[in-house]
Design a protein around this motif. Structure first.
Motif, PDB file in Angstrom:
ATOM      1  N   SER D 119      37.885  42.112  36.302  1.00  0.00           N
ATOM      2  CA  SER D 119      36.931  42.675  35.360  1.00  0.00           C
ATOM      3  C   SER D 119      35.577  42.028  35.576  1.00  0.00           C
ATOM      4  N   ILE D 120      34.580  42.855  35.833  1.00  0.00           N
ATOM      5  CA  ILE D 120      33.253  42.298  36.092  1.00  0.00           C
ATOM      6  C   ILE D 120      32.607  41.856  34.780  1.00  0.00           C
ATOM      7  N   SER D 121      32.945  42.545  33.676  1.00  0.00           N
ATOM      8  CA  SER D 121      32.270  42.194  32.425  1.00  0.00           C
ATOM      9  C   SER D 121      32.842  40.922  31.816  1.00  0.00           C
ATOM     10  N   THR D 122      34.131  40.644  31.993  1.00  0.00           N
ATOM     11  CA  THR D 122      34.668  39.409  31.422  1.00  0.00           C
ATOM     12  C   THR D 122      35.027  38.386  32.486  1.00  0.00           C
ATOM     13  N   LEU D 123      34.890  38.757  33.756  1.00  0.00           N
ATOM     14  CA  LEU D 123      35.203  37.873  34.883  1.00  0.00           C
ATOM     15  C   LEU D 123      36.639  37.379  34.847  1.00  0.00           C
ATOM     16  N   SER D 124      37.532  38.174  34.295  1.00  0.00           N
ATOM     17  CA  SER D 124      38.925  37.735  34.259  1.00  0.00           C
ATOM     18  C   SER D 124      39.741  38.547  35.262  1.00  0.00           C
ATOM     19  N   MET D 125      40.845  37.941  35.638  1.00  0.00           N
ATOM     20  CA  MET D 125      41.694  38.556  36.639  1.00  0.00           C
ATOM     21  C   MET D 125      43.090  38.688  36.076  1.00  0.00           C
ATOM     22  N   LEU D 126      43.715  39.799  36.359  1.00  0.00           N
ATOM     23  CA  LEU D 126      45.069  40.023  35.852  1.00  0.00           C
ATOM     24  C   LEU D 126      45.920  40.552  36.985  1.00  0.00           C
ATOM     25  N   LEU D 127      47.109  40.004  37.077  1.00  0.00           N
ATOM     26  CA  LEU D 127      48.022  40.448  38.112  1.00  0.00           C
ATOM     27  C   LEU D 127      49.078  41.317  37.446  1.00  0.00           C
ATOM     28  N   VAL D 128      49.193  42.544  37.906  1.00  0.00           N
ATOM     29  CA  VAL D 128      50.205  43.441  37.362  1.00  0.00           C
ATOM     30  C   VAL D 128      51.247  43.662  38.437  1.00  0.00           C
ATOM     31  N   SER D 129      52.479  43.374  38.067  1.00  0.00           N
ATOM     32  CA  SER D 129      53.534  43.442  39.066  1.00  0.00           C
ATOM     33  C   SER D 129      54.554  44.489  38.654  1.00  0.00           C
ATOM     34  N   THR D 130      55.072  45.168  39.638  1.00  0.00           N
ATOM     35  CA  THR D 130      56.144  46.116  39.348  1.00  0.00           C
ATOM     36  C   THR D 130      57.125  46.074  40.502  1.00  0.00           C
TER      37      THR D 130
END
Lengths: 387, 372, 233, 202
Positions: D119-130
């Motif tokens: 996310s550019i606005s919050t600078l956070s990263m999330l890993l979504v796994s399936t």
């Protein structure tokens, strides 16, 4: 579920150009893999209507070496030197990305000397990469002289690398746990001398190309990439910043000693070739000022904190580190089983692979000459695309 | 040939006695046909030898000049400072295999380079290099030159079409469009000079400049015509920044992508000789050709200027313009196709027309800079 | 159409995700109301072209700016940097004895199998020692991992960069001059109390010379069209 | 060059150097100073982002394995829906698909597909796994959500053979169209594969 898998032959289908009173037809033409403007072995299939480019289909894989597969069979320390061979113009930054990943996973805390050396080296590398890019852009647009000027100035920086590291292009210098060698005693002097030399040269670059009205006509409003589209296309680095998104990991998520230096993030407002051009030129200036801030303050300390011969086993789980290379965000993603010193899976989030696809978006319905300018302004390095 | 160097040391203008080889041939034809044949052969051999020597020299100069613009040395290996590099390259090109693509139109593919080189040669024979060194002095010289120079594009079009290569075809089509467009501007600026000189004959145009070159005498008009001529003829020469028919970073090589060996060298040679012709023409029409630099009224100065042989004057002026063209080539990037067309139709053409009207006004009112 | 002055960038400070960022925005040239007149644009354009020409002529008239080096002629003055990674070699002391005892660390560190070590057991001292050190220049990537891994400082780079040959098999080098005990073994053997002089002589006599191209090269020294078979000792 | 022992371009398979201690000794257990917001240390409690995300979108579950990035899991059927929500929800605004790749969990008979959102606005990263079965690797495409997914999914198809349903242009990206097999699978073998056989050289 039946999923349709297509082939290149099925992909390249022609349609009659409808809105022409003449009996015209679109045609496909191969630009590359051997072509003066495609920076190596990139192959672009162009769907043309006369001079107008209707579609750009990059066809990759001409130097696919399976680095990720080799990485599964090599230790992390051995994998570092393979990353040199991907984006060879940001070789040390690629090394750094792997090292950062390993250090983060092992929670190795580095001393300031290592961080300073790494940052200075990375910025030097960025300068030489952008200098080469500047020359190549000039050559792609038909001016051959900038190419040699860019190379001439870049050679001085590779001289610095050669003196400290022993190599000019694929250095394998930044290692997990530190840097391979301490800097050469002449390093500081030589860097200062080169920065002093290169500063007026950048002004000269501006006189020769940036100020030139032909270049401005060739670049302005060509290959416009809006900020939303750029984000969705996953482009990073100068290409994204030229679209007006100030995402520079050096500033927003500092690594190394980027939090200790002052610099400005160069951004564009429209996202055309001119913005991408100018952003890189400004980045050279910013990098020079960063080096000037750092070069006199390199603290003392050890330069290697992890024994090279020691087995490096990452804790179980997935590890990721990313940093800003000269072309965008490089992420190294490794999955370790916690037992072997080789990763179960190691993956490079390559900036070039994600950037190259924006060429189609940029080029549709413009001229062949614009395509050359666009590809040049994305600044791709093909080995990093193919890996 | 000797008087090319020494013969005109004390030339008194107004009584230049121009005797060209073709004149000699015509005279001799009635009395001694063998002498006439000898003169004709000499002319042919001279033109052929001059063509290849000049081509090789220009290629060498281009490489050296380019190298020094780019902080390089250029050819250094063959001969002293690489003087014989062009000879080596020529030998290499002659010995290379002549590749004809499988699906190419064979006949047209073979004759296309010949068209190019013939057009070039025809242009070359009209250039008055010194009072006594001119192969043919046609009374319609200017028209003839502009006619044969557009003949050269035929070779390029044929080459691009017959290669059966899409890049070549693109290059040829670009060349066609470019030639047709820029020919107009070239002709318009030639017309300015013919208006001034009142003649189409090149030797007379040179003679008409003995009181001052047209680039000065026509106030601004001559200068504008000169620059329009330079820009437009650079475009006609396919030289950067107007090298779109070749455009190696876009079209890989344009119309000569499929050519190799001797046939490629024909195109190459034609390009360089064309550059010479354009420069020589610019020198002849605007800078007084072989005429020394005179300022009306200053007899001492003019007398001193007369000491320099006219051949050298011509060579110097031509070299200067060739250098100018090279300088531009190694500095500027290339224009885009539509920008090239825009430059011609929206800028050079209106300027050329206005300039022509201004020239006509000037001629009617006789408002030259050096009226004496 | 307008002319962009590349120096006219604008600066401002914004915030990205809570992080303050100073930005420089690229110049765009005059637009809208401030549009320049045709003559201004023409003047600026011509001036920009002349500025570019000034830069190039500046180099033409100054021959001192030429950076070309005439390579084979400047061999005498051509000095490589001291850390230059030219060719791998074994460190030797003043007597010509090598440091390497064949411990395999370099072989294991090598990412692409360019180093192949063969060991043997010395009949006199009973210690394991180097029989043959094969280095394949043709697959070496000059990554320096072997030298880093070496615990005995037995490896170094020489500055030889002219390694081009016409036969790829000649790029497989045997690095050791001799097969036998390294300098450490000899010293320790001498120091060992009560070693008679002739036993030392006997140890030194176990050394066998090795030729640079003498190894069991991976291509087994066969000839191929146009290339004579490789000579082995 | 047909000699029997010409192992060019080998895949390095050198054994690890003998290590006195198999456990790597980190210099200090303290977190690195450059730890970013998204690089939350492995702690027993979940990162805030994961808690927030899981609370907002019911289909997401915290990631079961270890990861240095905030990570969630999702069933393949809910993938497109939850990723679209993650992109469009202004609290998260994951406007970039930074990376998408697969891991061959051959022991479990599964492919793990990993979507790394940024996310550019919050600078956070999330890993979504399936996770999808290895013998029927079909997953809906997320091309509609992010444009770059088209090519990142093509890369995964090329190297792992994961089939993306509704993908507009699913074809090989690096390898040739008629290539047999998928190289990054753990059980991949072909005739040209070279392995480093040191003993053969000796």
């Amino acid at each position: 579920m039946a999923v349709k898998v297509s082939t290149l032959d099925e992909r390249i289908k022609l349609t009659d150009s409808a809105d022409s009173p003449l009996d015209t037809q679109e045609y496909f033409i191969n630009m590359g893999p051997q072509h003066p403007a495609t920076h190596g072995v990139l192959r672009l299939m162009l769907k043309l209507d006369g001079e107008t480019v209707r579609e750009v289909i990059p066809v990759l894989g001409y130097i696919h070496r399976g680095i990720e597969k080799i990485g599964e069979h090599s230790t992390y320390r051995q994998f570092v030197h393979l990353t040199d061979r991907c984006d060879y113009l940001s070789a040390m930054m690629n090394n750094w990305a792997v090292s950062l990943m390993v250090e983060k996973a092992l929670k190795v805390e580095l001393n300031d000397r290592i961080e300073y050396i790494r940052t200075i080296m990375a910025e030097l590398e960025r300068i030489q990469s952008h200098m080469l890019w500047w020359g190549v852009l000039g050559m792609d647009l038909g001016a051959f002289t900038p190419f040699l000027y860019g190379f001439r100035d870049r050679e001085l920086i590779t001289d610095i690398f050669e003196e400290t590291i022993g190599c000019r292009l694929t250095m394998n210098y930044i290692q997990p746990g530190g840097v391979m060698d301490d800097i050469h005693p002449n390093f500081v002097d030589r860097v200062k001398k080169v920065i002093e030399y290169a500063k007026p040269k950048i002004d000269e670059y501006e006189e020769l190309l940036s100020g030139n009205v032909i270049i401005q006509e060739r670049l302005r409003n060509v290959g416009v990439l809006s900020a939303d589209k750029a984000t969705s296309l996953g482009v990073t680095g100068p290409v994204l910043r030229a679209s007006g998104v100030p995402l520079d990991l050096r500033r927003v998520a500092p690594y190394g000693v980027y939090d200790k230096v002052n610099f400005e993030v160069a951004v564009g407002s429209v996202g055309d070739c001119w913005d991408r051009y100018w952003v890189r030129i400004e980045e050279i200036r910013q990098s020079m000022s960063m080096i000037e801030q750092l070069i006199d303050n390199i603290p003392a300390g050890k330069t290697m904190l992890m024994k090279p011969a020691k087995k490096t086993v990452l804790p179980e789980g997935s590890h990721y580190a990313q940093l800003e290379t000269a072309r965008g965000i490089l992420g190294i993603y490794a999955v370790s089983d916690g037992v072997s010193d080789k990763p179960v899976r190691i993956h490079m989030r390559s900036p070039n692979y994600n950037n190259v696809w924006s060429a189609d978006e940029m080029t549709r319905d413009s001229r062949i000459g614009d395509l050359v300018a666009n590809v040049s302004s994305i600044d791709i390095v093909v080995p990093d695309i193919d890996r | 040939m000797l008087d090319f160097l020494f013969g005109q040391l004390v030339a008194t203008h107004a009584t230049f006695d121009v005797v060209t080889l073709s004149d000699r041939t015509t005279q001799a034809l009635a009395e001694d046909p063998w002498l006439a044949a000898g003169y004709a052969l000499l002319g042919l051999a001279g033109v052929g030898g001059f063509l290849s020597l000049l081509g090789m020299a220009l290629i060498y100069v281009e490489r050296k000049v380019a190298a020094h613009f780019q902080c390089r040395l250029g050819p250094m290996r063959v001969g002293w400072h690489g003087m014989l590099q062009s000879v080596a390259d020529a030998i290499k090109l002659l010995l290379k295999e002549d590749i004809i693509p499988d699906r190419a139109d064979r006949v047209l593919f073979l004759i296309a380079p010949v068209f190019s080189i013939i057009a070039t040669t025809l242009g070359l024979i009209l250039i008055p290099m010194s009072p006594s060194l001119q192969v043919v002095d046609l009374n319609i010289g200017v028209i003839f030159i502009s006619a044969v120079s557009s003949f050269g594009v035929l070779g390029i079009l044929l080459a691009g079409w017959s290669s059966n290569n899409k890049w070549s075809l693109l290059g040829a089509m670009r060349a066609g469009a470019q030639f047709i467009s820029y020919e107009i501007s070239v002709t318009l600026s030639l017309l300015v000079v013919t208006l001034f000189a009142g003649s189409l004959q090149l030797s007379e145009i040179v003679q008409s400049q003995q009181d001052g070159w047209w680039i000065w005498r026509g106030h601004i008009v001559g200068l504008v015509a000169f620059f329009v001529f330079l820009i437009a003829s650079t475009a006609e020469l396919n030289r950067p920044p107007f090298d779109l028919p070749e455009a190696e970073s876009e079209l890989t090589g344009g119309f000569h992508t499929e050519y190799s060996g001797l046939r490629f060298s024909f195109f190459f040679l034609a390009e360089f000789i064309n550059m010479f012709i354009a420069s020589a023409l610019a020198a002849t029409l605007f800078l007084g050709g072989w005429m020394p630099f005179h300022i009306g009224g200053l007899h001492t100065f003019n007398g001193l200027m007369d000491l320099i042989p006219p051949g050298l004057w011509f060579a110097g002026k031509t070299t200067f313009i060739i250098f100018l063209i090279m300088w531009v080539r190694w500095t500027f990037p290339r224009l885009r196709v539509d920008q090239l067309m825009r430059l011609e139709w929206k800028f050079l053409l209106p300027v050329g027309f206005i300039n022509l009207f201004a020239a006509a006004t000037l001629v009617i009112t006789k408002l030259y800079f050096f009226p004496w | 159409m307008s002319y962009i002055d590349p120096k006219k960038s604008s600066r401002s400070a914004i915030e990205v995700g809570g992080v303050p960022v100073n930005i420089v925005v690229a110049p765009r040239g005059a637009t809208g109301d401030k549009r320049e007149g045709l003559l201004t644009i023409f003047y600026k354009s011509v001036k920009s072209l002349l500025t570019g020409m000034k830069v190039t002529i500046g180099y033409l008239v100054r021959p001192s700016t030429v950076v070309t080096q005439q390579y084979p002629e400047n061999r005498e003055t051509l000095k490589m940097f001291e850390r230059f990674r030219g060719q791998l070699r074994l460190v030797k002391d003043e007597n010509g004895y090598m440091n390497c005892n064949g411990c395999d660390f370099c072989e294991k560190a090598c990412p692409n199998g360019s180093i192949i070590l063969q060991d043997r057991r010395n009949s006199v001292s009973g210690k394991s020692e180097l029989e043959r050190y094969l280095w394949r220049l043709d697959s070496c990537t000059f990554c320096n991992a072997c030298i880093q891994a070496c615990p005995h400082d037995a490896l170094e780079w020489s500055d030889g960069f002219e390694a081009a040959v016409y036969d790829r098999r000649l790029l497989v080098y045997t690095l050791n001059d001799y097969a036998g005990p390294p300098v450490n073994h000899i010293k320790r053997f001498k120091k060992k109390a009560g070693t008679p002089e002739d036993r030392v002589e006997e140890l030194l006599a176990t050394m066998e010379p090795r030729h640079q191209y003498g190894g069991p090269t991976p291509l087994s020294g066969k000839g191929m069209p146009g290339v004579p078979p490789l000579k082995t000792d | 060059m047909t000699d029997e022992a010409s192992p060019d371009n080998k895949q390095p398979e050198s054994t690890p150097p003998p290590a006195p201690t198999p456990k790597p000794a980190p210099a200090s257990p303290a977190p690195a100073p450059q730890a970013q917001e998204e690089q939350v240390e492995k702690e027993p409690e979940l990162p805030k982002l994961v808690v927030d995300v899981c609370a907002t979108i019911g289909e997401l579950k915290p990631y079961a394995s270890e990861s240095d990035t905030p990570a969630v899991e999702v069933a393949p059927a809910d993938l497109v829906k939850s990723l679209t929500t993650l992109r469009d929800n202004p609290d998260f605004a994951f406007s970039m698909l930074m990376d998408h790749t697969a891991i061959d969990r051959i022991d479990d008979g599964q492919f793990e597909l990993v979507y790394r959102l940024y996310s550019i606005s919050t600078l956070s990263m999330l890993l979504v796994s399936t996770k999808i079965p290895r013998d029927n690797p079909v997953i809906p495409t997320v091309c509609e959500v992010w444009d770059i997914a088209e090519w990142q999914e093509r890369e995964v198809y090329d190297l792992f053979g994961v089939l993306y349903d509704n993908h507009p242009d699913l074809r090989r990206v690096f390898l040739e169209d008629d290539w047999k097999g998928f190289p990054l699978r753990k059980d991949y073998e072909d005739d040209f594969m070279l392995t480093l056989d040191v003993d053969k050289l000796r």
